[in-house]
Design a protein around this motif. Sequence first.
Motif, mmCIF file in Angstrom:
data_model
loop_
_atom_site.group_PDB
_atom_site.id
_atom_site.type_symbol
_atom_site.label_atom_id
_atom_site.label_comp_id
_atom_site.label_asym_id
_atom_site.label_seq_id
_atom_site.Cartn_x
_atom_site.Cartn_y
_atom_site.Cartn_z
ATOM 1 N N MET A 160 0.691 -1.171 0.103
ATOM 2 C CA MET A 160 0.211 -0.043 -0.009
ATOM 3 C C MET A 160 0.940 1.350 0.030
ATOM 4 S SD MET A 160 -3.258 0.765 2.617
ATOM 5 C CE MET A 160 -3.835 -0.996 2.164
ATOM 6 N N GLU A 161 1.861 1.438 0.740
ATOM 7 C CA GLU A 161 2.848 2.210 0.890
ATOM 8 C C GLU A 161 3.751 2.609 -0.395
ATOM 9 O OE1 GLU A 161 4.220 5.764 2.780
ATOM 10 O OE2 GLU A 161 2.817 4.545 2.868
ATOM 11 N N SER A 162 3.997 1.574 -0.973
ATOM 12 C CA SER A 162 4.817 1.464 -2.050
ATOM 13 C C SER A 162 3.934 2.068 -3.256
ATOM 14 C CB SER A 162 5.323 0.071 -2.630
ATOM 15 O OG SER A 162 5.604 -0.024 -3.894
ATOM 16 N N LEU A 163 2.738 1.716 -3.461
ATOM 17 C CA LEU A 163 1.994 2.123 -4.276
ATOM 18 C C LEU A 163 1.609 3.639 -4.137
ATOM 19 C CD1 LEU A 163 -0.129 1.783 -6.819
ATOM 20 C CD2 LEU A 163 -1.880 1.147 -5.203
ATOM 21 N N ARG A 164 1.423 4.090 -2.843
ATOM 22 C CA ARG A 164 1.209 5.417 -2.638
ATOM 23 C C ARG A 164 2.427 6.364 -2.869
ATOM 24 N NH1 ARG A 164 2.611 9.297 0.329
ATOM 25 N NH2 ARG A 164 4.064 8.047 1.473
ATOM 26 N N GLU A 165 3.603 5.787 -2.613
ATOM 27 C CA GLU A 165 4.715 6.583 -2.935
ATOM 28 C C GLU A 165 4.926 6.813 -4.625
ATOM 29 O OE1 GLU A 165 7.849 4.332 -0.963
ATOM 30 O OE2 GLU A 165 7.348 5.238 0.989
ATOM 31 N N GLN A 166 4.634 5.717 -5.349
ATOM 32 C CA GLN A 166 4.905 5.866 -6.663
ATOM 33 C C GLN A 166 3.894 6.673 -7.011
ATOM 34 O OE1 GLN A 166 5.685 1.932 -8.745
ATOM 35 N NE2 GLN A 166 5.422 1.219 -6.481
ATOM 36 N N LEU A 167 2.550 6.688 -6.845
ATOM 37 C CA LEU A 167 1.575 7.619 -7.449
ATOM 38 C C LEU A 167 1.818 9.189 -7.032
ATOM 39 C CD1 LEU A 167 -1.685 5.504 -6.648
ATOM 40 C CD2 LEU A 167 -0.749 6.057 -8.906
ATOM 41 N N THR A 168 2.329 9.270 -5.785
ATOM 42 C CA THR A 168 2.830 10.799 -5.454
ATOM 43 C C THR A 168 3.551 11.411 -6.347
ATOM 44 O OG1 THR A 168 2.397 10.120 -2.991
ATOM 45 C CG2 THR A 168 3.839 12.166 -3.613
ATOM 46 N N GLU A 169 4.463 10.652 -7.148
ATOM 47 C CA GLU A 169 5.139 11.210 -7.967
ATOM 48 C C GLU A 169 4.196 11.908 -9.297
ATOM 49 O OE1 GLU A 169 8.401 8.779 -9.075
ATOM 50 O OE2 GLU A 169 8.889 8.221 -7.031
ATOM 51 N N HIS A 170 3.174 11.260 -9.450
ATOM 52 C CA HIS A 170 2.529 11.735 -10.535
ATOM 53 C C HIS A 170 1.047 12.297 -10.571
ATOM 54 C CE1 HIS A 170 5.222 9.251 -12.828
ATOM 55 N NE2 HIS A 170 5.171 8.517 -12.034
ATOM 56 N N HIS A 197 -3.819 7.214 2.130
ATOM 57 C CA HIS A 197 -4.814 6.014 2.516
ATOM 58 C C HIS A 197 -5.023 6.435 3.889
ATOM 59 C CE1 HIS A 197 -0.899 4.900 4.766
ATOM 60 N NE2 HIS A 197 -0.273 4.533 3.393
ATOM 61 N N ALA A 198 -5.543 7.738 4.066
ATOM 62 C CA ALA A 198 -5.883 8.132 5.439
ATOM 63 C C ALA A 198 -7.520 7.673 5.359
ATOM 64 C CB ALA A 198 -6.121 9.973 5.259
ATOM 65 N N PRO A 199 -7.936 7.593 6.673
ATOM 66 C CA PRO A 199 -9.344 6.588 6.682
ATOM 67 C C PRO A 199 -10.378 7.710 6.771
ATOM 68 C CG PRO A 199 -8.094 6.864 9.022
ATOM 69 C CD PRO A 199 -7.074 7.383 8.033
ATOM 70 N N PHE A 200 -10.996 7.881 5.493
ATOM 71 C CA PHE A 200 -11.992 8.879 5.322
ATOM 72 C C PHE A 200 -12.930 8.209 4.373
ATOM 73 C CE2 PHE A 200 -8.770 12.051 6.360
ATOM 74 C CZ PHE A 200 -9.374 12.720 7.412
ATOM 75 N N THR A 226 5.089 -3.444 -9.096
ATOM 76 C CA THR A 226 4.513 -4.239 -8.117
ATOM 77 C C THR A 226 5.075 -5.128 -7.498
ATOM 78 O OG1 THR A 226 4.037 -5.893 -9.968
ATOM 79 C CG2 THR A 226 2.331 -3.877 -9.669
ATOM 80 N N THR A 227 6.640 -4.929 -7.606
ATOM 81 C CA THR A 227 7.413 -6.060 -6.954
ATOM 82 C C THR A 227 7.295 -5.980 -5.102
ATOM 83 O OG1 THR A 227 9.200 -5.419 -8.463
ATOM 84 C CG2 THR A 227 10.109 -6.686 -6.266
ATOM 85 N N ALA A 228 7.014 -5.200 -4.725
ATOM 86 C CA ALA A 228 6.711 -4.956 -3.103
ATOM 87 C C ALA A 228 5.599 -5.733 -2.784
ATOM 88 C CB ALA A 228 6.796 -3.449 -2.541
ATOM 89 N N PHE A 229 4.440 -6.123 -3.867
ATOM 90 C CA PHE A 229 3.329 -6.612 -3.612
ATOM 91 C C PHE A 229 3.431 -8.065 -3.366
ATOM 92 C CE2 PHE A 229 0.355 -3.305 -5.697
ATOM 93 C CZ PHE A 229 1.164 -2.432 -5.499
ATOM 94 N N LYS A 230 4.538 -8.633 -4.085
ATOM 95 C CA LYS A 230 4.910 -10.044 -3.943
ATOM 96 C C LYS A 230 4.882 -10.550 -2.247
ATOM 97 C CE LYS A 230 6.956 -12.173 -7.353
ATOM 98 N NZ LYS A 230 8.107 -12.608 -8.030
ATOM 99 N N ALA A 231 5.630 -9.719 -1.887
ATOM 100 C CA ALA A 231 5.977 -10.341 -0.439
ATOM 101 C C ALA A 231 4.929 -10.259 0.532
ATOM 102 C CB ALA A 231 7.355 -9.495 0.034
ATOM 103 N N ALA A 232 3.869 -9.519 0.346
ATOM 104 C CA ALA A 232 2.526 -9.381 1.233
ATOM 105 C C ALA A 232 1.677 -10.530 0.900
ATOM 106 C CB ALA A 232 2.168 -8.067 1.488
#
Length: 196
Positions: A56-66, A75-78, A188-194
């Motif tokens: 989730m954090e990997s995806l957020r960080e990658q999207l933030t650049e774009h 991913h704030a709970p709203f 999506t490499t970081a997704f594999k471990a989870a």
Amino acid sequence: MIERPRPIEVTEGERAFEDVLRTVEEMNTPDGHKAELIRGKIVVSAWSRLRYFIPMESLREQLTEHVAADQVATHAPFLFSFPSVGRAYGPDLYVVDRSAFLTEERHGDGEALSLVAEFTSTSTRDADWREKLQVHGQLVPVYLVVDMQEDEITCFSDPSPQGYRAHRTVSFGTPLPVPAPFSCEIDTTAFKAAAG
């Protein structure tokens, strides 16, 4: 509390959408749980598992650049509401206009979302793949379903009144192209471990 969502029936026409939404917002849910308005029912379910944080954090960080300068990836709970269909969801991760937070309301406007990502669990998988896909498919430019049970991610795009007109699925570990307004490729490499 078990992970299964607990629905509370809301009879159609019994209360106005705003009244039901207020009930959802004011619910005192147990720690680690969220309330959403799904299929006309108030549903309480667990937030994502801890092992989901890394992808989730990997995806957020990658999207933030774009994201545009007037938007934020978080991913704030709203809750975000969709009054025309009587729904309100608390996305796992999303990109939204910063102006959506300039309100006294306790929920954001679903029209301010430009991307929603849901990380599936056994309790929410059906809603992520069916109802939320249908609702987001009419309004949100990009919807990502990170299927933690199948070890794959699907990108839906090009919303229309009938739903998304385009989609692409890749296995975890394979780059995922995300179209405009992001026009990027997600690692999506970081997704594999989870994956479970």
